[in-house]
Design an enzyme around this catalytic site. Structure first.
Site: not given
Lengths: 410, 612, 410, 612
Positions: C80, C156-157, C233
Site C-alpha cells: 500500500t 516490504t517483506d 531488508k
C-alpha cells in the site's frame, strides 16, 4: 613408495638435480620443498629418496608463570589462537598447550597465570550440541577450580552459537570470553595476538558474563566485547566480522594498552559459585522461509522438539505454509518465529499472516537472534517439559538475549 | 681494479611489474593512484611468527627491534579487501601466469609441473599480510650471452611506502616477475649487459609496466674472502655497473680493515659507560638535548672507523646503520671528532674515561636510555663483525651507487605454503601452445630493413610502447615514416606542451593519418588537430575545424584567383613563380591540403597562365 | 443477526443508551464505533439495530494529468503506497488506482503522467515465482508501451526477492523502481509519501536498471537507491530497513527537493527496447545450516532443481552433511553456497570442509546474497539446461549481483 | 456576573500522568530527561491523511497551513523505537489499565467489556506517529458532589515541545488517564471544586505522577447564545475558576459585539489592497522592512476591533491569532493606531485608500506576499465570525487566565482503530477483584484521630507522597509525630539547603528513626545525620559519626564530672540547677543522647548531690 613426509629427496629436472624435502603427494604429483624454500609439484616417479631426516621434536621450553597473577584458564575447541610453522616442511600446526600459547603471544604472561584444557579439537563448522555440553562442563570445572576468568578459543564460524549455548548452560560469576581469529595465527598480520591479549584483559576484568571478544574495526586499535547471546558473525572474512545485534556492545578493550571499558548494563563479576545446567534437547532446527516455499519443507521438521523459523519482515511465512506450521505445533514441536532481517523485533500482531501464525501456536521470538533462539530453545526444552512454561521462558529474558525495548540508533 | 684477481662474482634479480588487467590475487586493476584519492585508511601491527624450531627469521627479528611497529595503510576505490588482508586471495591470475611462462620460454627455461604459491615472510609493513606471495614458475634457462637464468618466480608487488610507516595499497598485488640469474657475471660491465638484455626481453612481450619503479634490479655481489651481499632496489640501469664497482671496493676495504684489526690485536670493549654528565655544557645541540649518552670504546679501531670504504661511506657509517635500527638518529665516533660542536676538551675527557689512546676509537650514542642501550648493543655487534671482514647483508642502494645496510640476508627459513591458493598444473600442451613475441631487437631490424625507417627511428619505434599501433597503422597503408614520426616526435612534442596525448585513442590516430594519406588533411595540420583531439574534440570534428576539406574544384578556383591577382608577377617570373605563390596558397588553406597536391595544381595553372 | 458492518446501532449499557456504528463481530463481541469516535467491544446480544446507513460511495474526483510530463507506470502488487480511512467506520482501505494514488500523494502530479496496473493484490509474504512472472510481464508491457519508468509498489517483506527476480527477467533500458512503506499509509507519519515521491523521481531519472528506493535514514531526509540484486531488508520495522550489501548504493534522492544523484557505476537509461525472459525453474530452495544439523534436512531437498545453502563463515557446512550434499548434486540438484554472514565473499578453497564441499560439486556463490542467489538460480535453471553452463552462469555477473572485488569499507 | 442568568455551562477534562514503571505501549521507563542527555535526533514530516469522504480533519487542516512542517525529535537511552515510530507498539500496559480501571471504580463507573485502542489524529508534531493512541475504558460515573463523570480514557502522553518544532521523546507514551465530566458545572467555583476533588481521587491511588505538568485540565465552557470553547492546558488548579470567569466574560463581550455589528450593518470589505508604498518611509521598523504590506477594511468595525473582551485581549487579538497560523508575526489595526511608529499621517492616508471613516477599521499585515495573503484571508474569516458571536474553538490558556485561539474544535472524524494493539477484555471477575485505595480525605481524618497528628500535619501527611513510608514507620513503632515531622519538615528543610534528600532510601529513614526511638541517637541529631546520608554516607556510619552512642555509664560519669565542676552552683540552686546544667550537658553530647534520658540522670544525680 617408502618416502615419507619430511624425507630428503632429489630429482632430475630441467637439466639439474633438484634437492629438497618431500612434503606430500597429491593427485600423482609429489610436492617438494626445494632448498630455496619454494614448493613445486613434480611427477612422483621422478623423486629419489636421499636420506631420512626424522623431524626433530620441538624443544619444549618451559614458560615461567608469574604466581602473583590471577589464575586464568584457556579452553580450546580447535580454533587456533596460536600456531607454529615448520619452515623446513612448510607445515603449520595449531598449538593448544598453555606453554605454546604463551610463547606465541608473549604478552599473555603479564596478564595471568594460565592453565589449558582441550575438550575438543574440531573445525568450528563441525561443532555439535554434544560438544557444547563437554565444553560447558570443562569451563564450569575450571571456574569451580578457581579460574578468575576463562578464555575459550574457538573457530569463528559457529562461535556465536557456542557462546550463546554456554550463556544458557552456565550461570557464571566470572567472565567466560570466547575468542578466535579471522586471519590464521601463522601469518604476521593475524588478529590472534591482539584478540588473544584483549580476551585475557577481558577475562581478568570486572565482567561477569559470557562474551565474545574480537576486533571492533579493521584496524588493530581495539576489540569489542559482545554479549554471548547477542553476537553474530556478520562478515565472512573481515577481522571485525562480529557484531552485536539489537544491543550495544558490553564494552571495549583498547589495544595495545589493554584498558577495559565496560558498559553500564554489562553484568559484573560476582563473588559466587558458578552453576551448570547442561541439559539440551538437541532436536531443534532452523528453517529459512522464502517466497514460494513448499509446505513440505516445514513438514520435514516433523518430529522435532523445536523449530526456529526465520520469517520475513516482522516474522511471517506465506499463508500456504501456516497449516503445516499448525500441524507441527499440534504434534508437539515448539515453533519460535524470528526474522531474517536480523535487526529489529518480531511482531506478529500487526498483519493477518502474523495473527494466523500466532493462532497456529507460533511463539513470537521478540528480538532474539535466530541462532540464539535455536540454542535457547534447545536449552529451554531440555529443562522444561511443560509447553506453556517453555513458551513463557522463550519470551522471558534469561541471559540478556531478549531486549524489552529497541534503543534508538539500533 | 682487477676483478678477476679479487674474484668478483655477481648475479642479478630483476623484478618487473607485469601490465595485466588485474592483480595477481584479486580482480582489482593494476593502476597506481594518487594518495589524495584514497577512500580509507587503517592501521595494523605485524609480528614475526614463531617457527617450529622456536626461531624467528633473522630478517624479521631485525624488524621487530623497531619499537613502534604499527603501520598505516591507504585504501582506494580501486583496491579491495584482498589488499586489506581481509579476504582470502582469488585464484592465481591466469594472464600473469601465462606472461611469466612466456618469459620463461623466451629464456629457454623449463616450467615446473605444478606451481605452488608460497608465503615469504616480510614484516617491514610493505605487505599487509606480513608475507609476499610468490611461486616458482620455471627453472634453468640461458641467455645468448651464456649467463644462466636460475629461476623465474611470479610474485605479488608490495605496497608503496608513502612515508615512514605509511603505505599505499594501490601497488600491492600487481604481478611481478622475478628473474634470477646465476652468479655468473665477472665484471661490472657484464652485469649491466645482462640486465639490459633481460630488460629488452621483458619489453618485447609488450605486457610489462613501464616507467619509474616498475622494474627493479637487486644485485648479488661477492669477492674472494668477502661475502654475499645483496643490494636492493637499483632502479636505474645506468648505475648498475657503478654499484658493482663500489661494492667490490667496499668488500676489499673491509677485508683490509679486518686484517689490520687482527694485526693491531684490536678488541671491542666490554664496558658501556654513561657519559651524559660530560656533555651537559656541550655546544653540540644533539648531545645537549639527549636524555642519555652512552659510550663504548673500540680498542685498536682508531682511524679505521673513520676510514672511507666506499665513496661517502666509512666503517662508522656501517655501525651507524646498525644503530639506527633501534630508532636512534646515528652515532659519533672519535675518528671524526672534535667536530659537530663537540670540543677537543670533551673528546679528551671522553677518551680519558676509557683510558683510550690514539689507536682506539670511542663511540657515542645519544637518545633515551632504552634506545641508546639498544644502539650500543648493535654497534658492538657490528664492530665484532669487522674482524670477520664482510658480513652477509641485504643493503639498499644510495643515490650515487654506494649502499647502506638494511638487514641481514634473509634465511631460507621464511617460506611456507600459501594454502588459500590452489596449485596450478602446467601441462605440456599448454606450454607448447605459448607463442613467443618478436624480440625488440628483431623488430628493430625489421623496421629498418623492411619498413625503411632510419636506424635511430627504427630503434626508438621498436622499443616504444606504441609499436603495435605503429604496425597496425602501416598495415592499414599509412607510410611508416609518417606513422613513426607522428607516434614518436609529434606526440612527444604535444605532450611537452602539456596536451593530454595519452587520452587519444589509437583508432583516432590511425583515422587521422589515413585522412592525411587520402589527402583529406595536410601532414602539416597533424599537430594542431591532435591538440584539439587531446582537448576532447572528436577527431573528425577536429579535422573539420582545423582542416575543413577543400574539394579539388575549390582548390583550383582559389589558386586561379590568387594567380589572377599576381598576373604580372607570374607572367614575369614564369615557373619560378611556383615557389613564392606556393607559400601564399599554403597560408590560405592552412594545412587543409597536402602541399604536393597544391604544388601539382599550381604548376599546371601557372603553366597554363604563362602559355595562355 | 441481520446487522451489517456500517449499520447504525444502539445498546443499553452502563445506565445509558450508547449509539454508534456497528463495525464487526469478533469472538462474540460486537465492535461498535461510538459517536465520540471510540470503539468498544460489547456483548453482541445487547445490540439493537437502528436504521441502515448505506456507506456513501466515495466520490471519484478525476485528477487532471499534465500531458507534458513523461509517462510513468505504477504497477501494484498489493503493497500500500496509498490508503484511505473511513473515519465513520474506522476502516482503512488500500488504493491502487492512479487517481487515488495521486490524490494521496499530491506531489506525484508534478513528476509524471501516471497509469496504473494491478497484476496482483497479495501480502508480500505470499509472493510466489508465478506472480513474479505476471509482474515481469506487466512491467515489460508498460515499458513496451512507452513508460519512461515503472514504479512497482510492493510489500516490504519480500520486496528484495521480487526486485532481484525482475532484475534477471527483464533487460530494461529504463528504471524499474520498487517502493514500499514500513509505516502504513494511513498514518500521518507514514513513509509512503516520501518514498513514493522519491521513487517517482528515480523513475524519471537517468537510471537504467531495477532498483529499490526507500528511506536511507530514520529521518525524512533522503532515500537510497539500491540495486535490485544487492538489496536486503535488514530491519523488521525501521524506515531505513533496506540496505545494499557488498556494494555501494546506486544513488540517492534528496527530500523534499527530489534531486537525484547517481553513482558512477549505476546503469544508465538507454535508448533501446526492453527484453523479457521470464522462464524460471521454481523448484529451488534455501537451506540455513546450523551446528548439529541432521543430514536429513539436506536430503529433504531431494528432487529440487536447485538449492542455495546459507553456510557458516566462508561457506561451510559440517562434514557430516557433505555426503548428503554430494548425493543431491549427483541426483541433479545444483547447489550454490552462500554465507549466513551476508557480508563478504564465500571462499571454499581455504578450509578442508570447504574443499570437500567443492569436491562434492557445490558452486561457490561469491558475494551473492542468499536471496539473490535463489532467484538467480531459478532463472539460470529456467534458461540453461546444461549443468556446467548453469554453474558458470551462476558465477558470472549478469545484473550486478556479483562483485569481482569487495571494496574497502564494505 | 450572574452565571445563572448568562447560562454558564462548564465541564472539565483532566489529563493525569500515571506513575507506572513502563510506558503505555513499550517497556521504556516513564522518566523525564534533560535534553542535554539526548543520544540522537531525527526529523520527520507529518501530513493529514485523506479520509474516505475526501475530507481532511479540520484541526489537521489547520496545522497543514504551516509552511514548514518538519519536526525534530530528541531520543534518549531511555526511549526506544516505539517512541521513534519505528516499531509496532507493545501490548497495552497492564499496570496502566488496572490503574485507570481502579480510578473508574472509585468514581462508580462501568467498565467497557472490551477496550479498543484508537488512533486520534494529532499532527502538530507532538506525536511521532501523527496520532495519539487512546482507548475508552469506562463510562458514566458520579462524584459525591453530583457531577457526572462521562468517561475515562487511557491515552498516551505526547512528546514535550522543546522549542519551535522540536520535541523531546522522553514524555511520549507515558500513560495518561483522561477523565471527562459532564457539562454540569454552573459556576466558576464549582468547576474548581470538582477539579480539586478529582485531583484528590487521583492522588489517593498513590500511583500518579506529581509535579509541574503531570496533570492538565482542559475546561469546556459555554454561555447561552455563546458556543462551546475548550481551553487547554490549565496546569494550575488555583486559576481554573478565573479561566471560567474570563471565558464567560469573553463570550458575553463577543455576543455584544455581534449585536453591535448587526446594528451598525457592518461588513467585511472584499478588497485586499497592497499598501507597501505607503510605508516606505515609515518610522515603524516592522512595516519598513516588510516585503509586502496588505490591508483590508472592516466596515463598521471601528472601535470594536480594539475593544477589550477579556483582560489583555481584544477582538483584534483574536484576529491576530488567526493570522499567526500563516506564520506572520501579527497585525496592526487602526483602532490602535497611530502608535508603534505609525504616524497619524500614515493612518490618514491608509484610511483614504479605503475611503474609510471613523466607524471603520483598517487592518494591516506585513510579511512576504505569500504569508500576508494567507493572513488577510484568515483575518477576513475571523471577522466574518464576529457576526455570529462566539466561534467554537480550542484555545490555550495564557498566563493570567485569559486565553488565545489555537485551532477549531476537532471534529469527530479523527479516530480509527489502532490495529497494532489487540483489544483487551475486561472480565467481571477482574473488575470485582480491583481493590480501592483509601481516599486521601479519609486518610487525613485517620491520621488526625487515630494517630493524633494535628489537623494541618495530618492533612499535609495524607497528601504527601511519603505517606506510605509514614505508615510503615508508625507500624514499626516510631511515634507518628516524629515520623511526620521528619518526613515533612526536616526533609523539606534539608532539601532547601541543597541536600539531595530524594536519594535517601525509605529504609534508611526508618532505621534512623528507630535508632532515635531506641535512644541510640537524639532527635536533635536527625537533621545533621540525614545531611550526611544525603551526601553518600551510610546511615549507620552517619549515626556513628554525628552521634556516636554513649553508654549510660559514660553519660553518668560525664554528668558527674560536670556537676562536680559546678558543685557550688548546684548546692546553691538545688533542683533549679537542672535547667542550666542540662544545657551544658546537651552541648557536650551534641545530640548523641535523647534529652529525656539526660534529664532523668541529671535529676537523679543532682538529687544525690544535694542530698549528700
Amino acid at each position: 613408495m617408502s618416502i615419507k613426509s619430511g624425507d630428503r629427496v632429489s630429482c632430475s629436472y630441467a637439466g639439474s638435480e633438484l634437492e629438497g624435502f618431500f612434503i606430500t603427494e597429491r593427485d600423482g604429483k609429489a610436492v617438494i620443498k626445494l632448498d630455496s624454500g619454494y614448493n613445486v609439484g613434480i611427477d612422483a616417479g621422478l623423486m629419489k629418496k636421499l636420506e631420512t631426516q626424522a623431524p626433530k621434536p620441538p624443544v619444549p621450553v618451559k614458560i615461567e608463570q608469574d604466581e602473583s597473577l590471577p589464575p586464568l584458564s584457556i579452553v580450546s575447541t580447535g580454533g587456533t589462537i596460536a600456531s607454529k610453522i615448520d619452515y623446513r616442511t612448510g607445515a603449520v600446526t595449531s598449538q593448544f598447550e598453555a606453554d605454546d600459547i604463551m610463547r606465541a603471544i608473549p604478552g599473555l604472561a603479564g596478564i595471568g597465570r594460565f592453565s589449558a584444557k582441550v575438550p575438543a579439537t574440531i573445525l568450528s563448522e563441525n561443532m555439535t550440541p554434544a560438544i557444547w555440553k563437554e565444553l560447558a562442563s570443562t569451563v564450569y570445572s575450571e571456574i569451580r577450580n578457581g579460574a578468575r576468568g576463562v578464555i575459550v578459543t574457538h573457530g569463528t564460524d559457529t562461535m556465536a552459537y557456542s557462546a550463546a549455548a554456554l550463556s544458557f548452560m552456565i550461570d557464571t560469576p566470572v567472565p567466560i570470553v570466547f575468542v578466535g581469529s579471522q586471519r590464521s595465527a601463522d601469518r604476521p598480520s593475524s588478529d590472534n595476538v591482539m584478540n588473544g591479549l584483549c580476551s585475557a584483559a577481558a577475562a581478568v576484568s570486572d565482567l561477569g558474563e559470557v562474551s565474545v571478544v574480537m576486533h571492533a574495526t579493521t584496524s588493530d586499535d581495539y576489540c569489542a566485547i559482545h554479549r554471548g547471546t547477542r553476537v553474530r558473525k556478520m562478515h565472512t572474512s573481515r577481522r571485525d566480522a562480529f557484531a552485536s545485534i539489537g544491543t550495544d556492545i558490553l564494552g571495549t578493550v583498547d589495544y595495545p594498552s589493554l584498558d577495559v571499558k565496560l558498559s553500564g548494563f554489562a553484568a559484573r563479576r560476582r563473588d559466587a559459585e558458578p552453576s551448570l545446567d547442561d541439559r539440551l534437547d538437541e532436536k531443534v532446527g532452523i528453517m529459512y522461509f522464502y517466497p514460494g516455499m513448499s509446505p513440505a519443507v516445514v513438514e520435514s521438521f516433523k518430529g522435532y522438539s523445536g523449530l526456529v523459523i526465520m520469517g520475513t519482515g516482522l516474522g511471517h511465512t506465506s499463508s500456504e505454509c501456516i497449516p503445516a506450521v499448525r500441524s507441527l505445533v499440534r504434534d508437539g514441536t515448539q515453533v519460535v518465529m524470528t526474522s531474517q532481517c536480523l535487526n529489529g523485533r518480531v511482531c506478529d500482531r500487526v498483519y493477518d499472516t502474523g495473527r494466523d501464525l500466532l493462532n497456529a501456536g507460533v511463539i513470537e521470538g521478540g528480538d532474539l537472534l535466530p541462532e540464539a533462539a535455536m540454542v535457547k530453545l534447545m536449552w529451554v526444552l531440555g529443562n522444561e517439559s511443560d509447553p506453556g512454561k517453555a513458551a513463557e521462558l522463550m519470551q522471558t529474558d534469561l541471559r540478556g538475549e531478549l531486549g524489552r525495548c529497541t534503543p534508538h540508533g539500533l | 681494479m682487477d676483478y678477476e684477481k679479487i674474484g668478483l662474482m655477481a648475479g642479478i634479480e630483476i623484478h618487473q611489474q607485469l601490465d595485466t588487467a588485474e592483480k595477481l590475487f584479486c580482480h582489482c586493476p593494476t593502476r597506481l593512484r594518487d594518495v589524495d584519492e584514497r577512500c580509507g585508511e587503517f592501521r595494523r601491527y605485524l609480528r614475526a611468527t614463531e617457527s617450529e624450531m622456536g626461531e624467528i627469521d633473522r630478517a624479521a627479528e631485525e624488524e621487530m627491534k623497531k619499537q613502534d611497529r604499527i603501520y598505516t595503510y591507504y585504501a582506494y576505490d580501486s583496491t579491495c579487501l584482498v589488499e586489506n588482508d581481509e579476504e582470502p586471495p582469488a585464484p592465481l591470475n591466469a594472464e600473469a601466469l601465462e606472461l611469466s611462462l612466456t618469459l620463461a620460454k623466451m629464456m629457454g627455461m623449463t616450467p615446473v609441473q605444478q606451481v605452488h604459491m608460497m608465503r615469504k615472510l616480510v614484516i617491514d609493513g610493505s605487505n599487509t599480510s606480513g608475507f609476499q606471495r610468490t611461486g616458482l614458475v620455471a627453472l634453468n634457462g640461458k641467455l645468448p650471452s651464456g649467463a644462466r637464468i636460475e629461476s623465474i618466480c611470479l610474485e605479488e608487488e608490495a605496497a608503496q611506502r608513502v612515508e615512514g610507516d605509511t603505505f599505499s595499497l594501490d601497488r600491492l598485488g600487481i604481478p611481478l616477475a622475478e628473474i634470477t640469474t646465476g652468479p655468473d657475471m665477472r665484471t661490472p660491465e657484464e652485469v649491466k649487459e645482462v640486465a639490459a638484455y633481460i630488460g629488452m626481453l621483458l619489453r618485447s612481450t609488450g605486457k610489462v609496466k613501464r616507467g619509474l619503479g616498475t622494474i627493479r634490479q637487486d644485485v648479488n655481489i661477492s669477492i674472494r674472502d668477502g661475502a654475499r651481499v645483496e643490494i636492493k632496489g637499483v632502479q636505474d640501469l645506468g648505475l648498475i655497473d657503478e654499484v658493482v664497482r663500489r661494492e667490490a671496493q667496499r668488500q676489499q676495504n673491509l677485508i683490509d680493515i679486518a686484517a689490520e684489526l687482527k694485526k693491531r690485536e684490536a678488541a671491542v670493549g666490554e664496558e658501556i659507560i654513561e657519559v651524559t654528565d660530560l656533555f651537559k655544557d656541550t655546544e653540540s645541540a644533539i648531545l645537549k638535548r639527549a636524555k642519555c649518552i652512552l659510550a663504548l670504546c673500540l680498542k685498536g679501531f682508531g682511524g679505521l672507523v673513520g676510514k672511507e670504504i666506499q665513496p661517502g661511506r666509512r666503517l662508522g657509517s656501517e655501525m651507524s646503520d646498525y644503530a639506527k635500527k633501534c630508532g636512534v638518529g646515528g652515532l659519533f665516533h672519535t675518528d671524526e671528532l672534535p667536530a659537530y660542536g663537540v670540543s677537543g676538551d670533551e673528546v679528551r675527557l671522553l677518551k680519558e674515561r676509557f683510558s683510550a689512546g690514539d689507536e682506539d676509537c670511542v663511540i657515542l650514542v645519544a637518545d633515551t636510555r632504552k634506545k641508546a642501550e639498544c644502539a650500543t648493543g648493535q654497534i658492538r655487534k657490528r664492530a665484532m663483525m669487522a674482524f670477520e671482514g664482510v658480513p652477509e647483508e641485504t643493503r639498499k642502494m644510495l643515490e650515487e651507487g654506494s649502499s647502506a645496510y638494511m638487514r641481514p640476508l634473509p634465511g631460507a627459513a621464511r617460506m611456507y605454503p600459501e594454502t588459500d591458493v590452489l596449485p596450478v598444473d602446467i601441462s605440456e600442451e599448454y606450454w607448447e601452445s605459448l607463442e613467443l613475441p618478436e624480440l625488440i631487437t628483431d623488430r628493430e631490424k625489421r623496421f629498418a630493413t623492411e619498413l625503411g625507417l632510419d636506424e635511430s627511428l627504427a630503434k626508438q619505434m621498436a622499443y616504444s610502447s606504441k609499436s603495435p599501433l605503429f604496425e597496425e597503422a602501416v598495415l592499414k597503408g599509412i607510410k611508416p615514416n609518417l606513422a613513426a614520426r607522428t607516434l614518436l616526435s609529434t606526440l612527444r612534442e604535444l605532450s611537452r606542451e602539456g596536451a593530454d596525448v595519452e587520452s587519444i585513442p589509437g583508432r583516432d590516430l590511425i583515422f587521422l593519418l589515413l585522412a592525411v594519406e587520402e589527402g583529406k588533411a595536410a601532414k602539416e595540420a597533424v599537430p594542431e588537430i591532435l591538440r584539439e583531439v587531446a582537448g576532447g574534440v572528436s577527431v573528425s570534428d577536429a579535422i573539420e575545424k582545423i582542416a575543413p576539406s577543400i574539394s579539388e574544384d575549390e582548390l583550383v578556383s582559389l589558386i586561379r584567383k590568387l594567380l589572377d591577382e599576381r598576373k604580372d608577377f607570374v607572367r614575369e617570373q614564369g615557373m619560378r613563380a611556383v615557389g613564392p605563390v606556393m607559400g601564399v596558397v599554403m597560408k590560405e588553406v592552412r594545412g587543409r591540403v597536402d602541399g604536393k597536391i597544391i604544388s601539382e595544381i599550381l604548376k599546371k595553372e601557372i603553366k597554363y597562365m604563362i602559355s595562355s
